[in-house]
Design an enzyme around this catalytic site. Sequence first.
Site, mmCIF file in Angstrom:
data_model
loop_
_atom_site.group_PDB
_atom_site.id
_atom_site.type_symbol
_atom_site.label_atom_id
_atom_site.label_comp_id
_atom_site.label_asym_id
_atom_site.label_seq_id
_atom_site.Cartn_x
_atom_site.Cartn_y
_atom_site.Cartn_z
ATOM 1 N N CYS A 167 -14.282 -9.990 -14.617
ATOM 2 C CA CYS A 167 -13.164 -10.429 -14.111
ATOM 3 C C CYS A 167 -13.596 -11.854 -13.312
ATOM 4 O O CYS A 167 -14.605 -11.830 -12.803
ATOM 5 C CB CYS A 167 -12.127 -9.686 -13.176
ATOM 6 S SG CYS A 167 -13.161 -9.085 -11.623
ATOM 7 N N HIS B 138 -22.499 -9.098 -5.152
ATOM 8 C CA HIS B 138 -21.767 -9.938 -6.134
ATOM 9 C C HIS B 138 -22.298 -11.479 -5.708
ATOM 10 O O HIS B 138 -21.123 -11.982 -5.066
ATOM 11 C CB HIS B 138 -20.406 -9.705 -6.147
ATOM 12 C CG HIS B 138 -19.703 -10.635 -7.281
ATOM 13 N ND1 HIS B 138 -20.162 -11.288 -8.133
ATOM 14 C CD2 HIS B 138 -18.324 -10.690 -7.267
ATOM 15 C CE1 HIS B 138 -19.228 -11.898 -8.672
ATOM 16 N NE2 HIS B 138 -18.084 -11.690 -8.135
ATOM 17 N N CYS C 185 -16.379 -16.145 -11.255
ATOM 18 C CA CYS C 185 -17.325 -15.200 -11.185
ATOM 19 C C CYS C 185 -18.077 -15.037 -12.158
ATOM 20 O O CYS C 185 -19.219 -14.571 -12.306
ATOM 21 C CB CYS C 185 -16.619 -13.934 -10.528
ATOM 22 S SG CYS C 185 -15.888 -13.857 -9.157
#
Length: 388
Positions: free
Chosen positions: A374, A344, A91
């Site tokens: 994260c 996201h 990510c």
Amino acid sequence: MRDAVVVEAVRTPVGKGKPSGALHDIHPIDLMAESLSALIERTGIDPTVIDDVVGGCVTQASEQGQNITRAALLAAGFPEAVPGTTVDRQCGSSQQAVHFAAQGILAGAYDVVAVAGVESMSRVPMGTNVVGRQSMGERFEARYPDGLVPQGISAELIAARWQLPRARLDEFSASSHHKAAAAADDGLFAKELLTLPQLGVDETVRPGTSVETLSTLLPSFHSDEYARRFPQIDWSITAGNSSPLSDGSAALLLTTSEKAAELGLTPRARLHSFAVAGDDPLYMLTAIIPATRKVLERSGLSLSDIDLFEVNEAFAPVVLAWAHETGADLDRVNVHGGAIALGHSLGASGARIMTTLVHALEQRGARYGLQTMCEAGGLANATIIERI
């Protein structure tokens, strides 16, 4: 002494990462090309001065495979002589791309670098690049004989460990939507957004979200298998307190103050400090805690020096556990909403968040911003930028 500065930062609106989403019909190569093209249009530079393009993408398969950054820069009309490479730090891929670009500039290997990120989760579903993998190999499985868990289960474990009740998660999530909607209404995203024919605003923001509405949603990750393995879980992670699947791209142009002056560009933020950290891969999403401590230590700054924080809202308990451990003031965190509202789009999120942070610092006349994300595998990047 060389520095690394941001002279431009731009992003597409974020679309819903499903076939009905507004950006679904845009090929991910073209989606990244939109942000790269916007860098050239906004700065007016000759793209031949770009030493490299470093992009982030998580699911590097199918339409996003074979070094999508190189294909995207060519689709954007950059000269064929301009190289490009694609990073996978899960990510945090495009945040890591910023780190690599800035480190190359500071080392003298680059003078001008474009950084970008993209993810079309509607066209290339998450996990496409690991379909068919039957094991993690003997040595990995010997170290973790009970196996790891999906991210949603990790979020449940975090909520249980930090004793975060469902109501607190939903309250935080509703606030994310309210802040994002207010920022949009106040025109605070206007300068960072490039308008696409398909979408002019972030599609994932729900202004009317309430705690009462969120409380009606069922847990998304409950299973008998994990309930037996982790009896401490209360099963509180839902679609409402998680980030949605999303499509989008973002890009930044980095250089040195000296080169910016030569090119007639104005530095907007300095890349101050960088860190990357690892943590327990079972909890997976907690490395933002040691990463934040690490980057503050390297920077010589304290938590109180940081004016604004951007902490990726993969799941609500991730940010709340981070705030509990670091002592950060949540009133300074994700002030324009976070990923629960804004979406996201995996490989684009690092660049999207930094774009939002650069603009938010300017709008508030603030000095320091800290960004952390994260990442799958128990990883996290952390970056401190300083408004110029």
